[in-house]
Design a protein around this motif. Structure first.
Motif, PDB file in Angstrom:
ATOM      1  N   ALA A 152      65.320 -11.419  46.391  1.00 25.80           N
ATOM      2  CA  ALA A 152      66.847 -11.752  46.505  1.00 25.80           C
ATOM      3  C   ALA A 152      66.977 -11.794  47.984  1.00 25.80           C
ATOM      4  O   ALA A 152      67.830 -12.664  48.360  1.00 25.80           O
ATOM      5  CB  ALA A 152      67.809 -10.737  45.557  1.00 25.80           C
ATOM      6  N   ILE A 153      66.838 -10.775  48.589  1.00 26.65           N
ATOM      7  CA  ILE A 153      66.624 -10.662  50.298  1.00 26.65           C
ATOM      8  C   ILE A 153      66.359 -11.850  50.954  1.00 26.65           C
ATOM      9  O   ILE A 153      67.031 -12.629  51.531  1.00 26.65           O
ATOM     10  CB  ILE A 153      66.490  -9.330  50.927  1.00 26.65           C
ATOM     11  N   ILE A 189      62.569  -3.841  39.711  1.00 26.45           N
ATOM     12  CA  ILE A 189      63.914  -3.937  40.670  1.00 26.45           C
ATOM     13  C   ILE A 189      63.437  -3.941  42.235  1.00 26.45           C
ATOM     14  O   ILE A 189      64.098  -4.548  43.006  1.00 26.45           O
ATOM     15  CB  ILE A 189      64.879  -2.573  40.603  1.00 26.45           C
ATOM     16  N   ILE A 190      62.624  -3.232  42.649  1.00 25.87           N
ATOM     17  CA  ILE A 190      62.176  -3.374  44.057  1.00 25.87           C
ATOM     18  C   ILE A 190      61.806  -4.710  44.446  1.00 25.87           C
ATOM     19  O   ILE A 190      62.084  -5.256  45.411  1.00 25.87           O
ATOM     20  CB  ILE A 190      61.077  -2.339  44.331  1.00 25.87           C
ATOM     21  N   SER A 226      58.957 -12.452  51.451  1.00 22.90           N
ATOM     22  CA  SER A 226      59.694 -11.626  50.927  1.00 22.90           C
ATOM     23  C   SER A 226      59.299 -11.303  49.559  1.00 22.90           C
ATOM     24  O   SER A 226      59.157  -9.979  49.024  1.00 22.90           O
ATOM     25  CB  SER A 226      61.183 -12.271  50.744  1.00 22.90           C
ATOM     26  N   GLY A 262      57.714  -7.641  48.270  1.00 24.73           N
ATOM     27  CA  GLY A 262      58.539  -6.863  47.331  1.00 24.73           C
ATOM     28  C   GLY A 262      57.321  -6.394  46.396  1.00 24.73           C
ATOM     29  O   GLY A 262      57.248  -5.239  45.791  1.00 24.73           O
ATOM     30  N   THR A 321      64.832  -7.280  44.084  1.00 25.79           N
ATOM     31  CA  THR A 321      65.696  -7.080  45.702  1.00 25.79           C
ATOM     32  C   THR A 321      64.983  -7.590  46.880  1.00 25.79           C
ATOM     33  O   THR A 321      65.807  -8.286  47.597  1.00 25.79           O
ATOM     34  CB  THR A 321      65.880  -5.455  45.796  1.00 25.79           C
ATOM     35  N   CYS A 322      63.604  -7.507  46.871  1.00 24.83           N
ATOM     36  CA  CYS A 322      63.106  -7.923  48.290  1.00 24.83           C
ATOM     37  C   CYS A 322      63.017  -9.577  48.162  1.00 24.83           C
ATOM     38  O   CYS A 322      63.340 -10.282  49.001  1.00 24.83           O
ATOM     39  CB  CYS A 322      61.478  -7.559  48.397  1.00 24.83           C
TER      40      CYS A 322
END
Length: 143
Positions: free
Chosen positions: A96-97, A89-90, A119, A123, A93-94
């Motif tokens: 996706a950002i 998940i971490i 990114s 992540g 998320t990174c």
């Protein structure tokens, strides 16, 4: 000077260091051994047979193994699975950002690749940092 004794290294390296005591028993064919440990924290053990000093080393290692600090009611496999999901998940998320930033800023070419790569690496660094931080809650530790 830092006191590094309070930071228990979690590598599991307790290798036996056996030595033969050079005295008349070695000449007589009944060598006596002494035990040590690579961690340097094993209390002195009186000389004895090879089996006795190996048993003393095993007893030393068993005193250095501590239980995990995670909850007793949650099995180790489940804790490891939760950690793996949290790491994914971490990282996701990174990543996706990074994708959102490249899209919102209309980045193309090398700049977009640099932002996505950064990114992605951020992540991974955060995910593996979580793994290192949570290792004592997942599995038994060794001092």
């Amino acid at each position: 000077m830092l006191d590094l004794d309070r930071f228990a290294i979690d590598d599991g390296r307790h290798l036996p260091q056996l030595g033969i005591i050079e005295d008349e028993s070695a000449a007589a064919g009944t060598a006596r051994f002494r035990a040590g440990c690579s961690c340097g924290r094993m209390s002195p053990h009186p000389a004895g047979t090879r089996e006795q000093v190996l048993a003393a080393h095993i007893a030393h290692v068993n005193t250095k193994i501590g239980p995990s600090k995670g909850p007793e009611w949650l099995p180790v496999g489940v804790r490891a699975g939760i950690l793996a999901v949290a790491m994914l998940i971490i990282w996701g998320t990174c990543y996706a950002i990074g994708r959102v930033v490249t899209h919102d800023q209309d980045l193309t070419g090398a700049t977009a690749k640099a932002v996505l790569g950064g990114s992605h690496l951020a992540g991974l660094a955060l995910a593996f940092g979580l793994m290192v931080a949570a290792r004592r809650y997942i599995a038994p530790t060794r001092a």
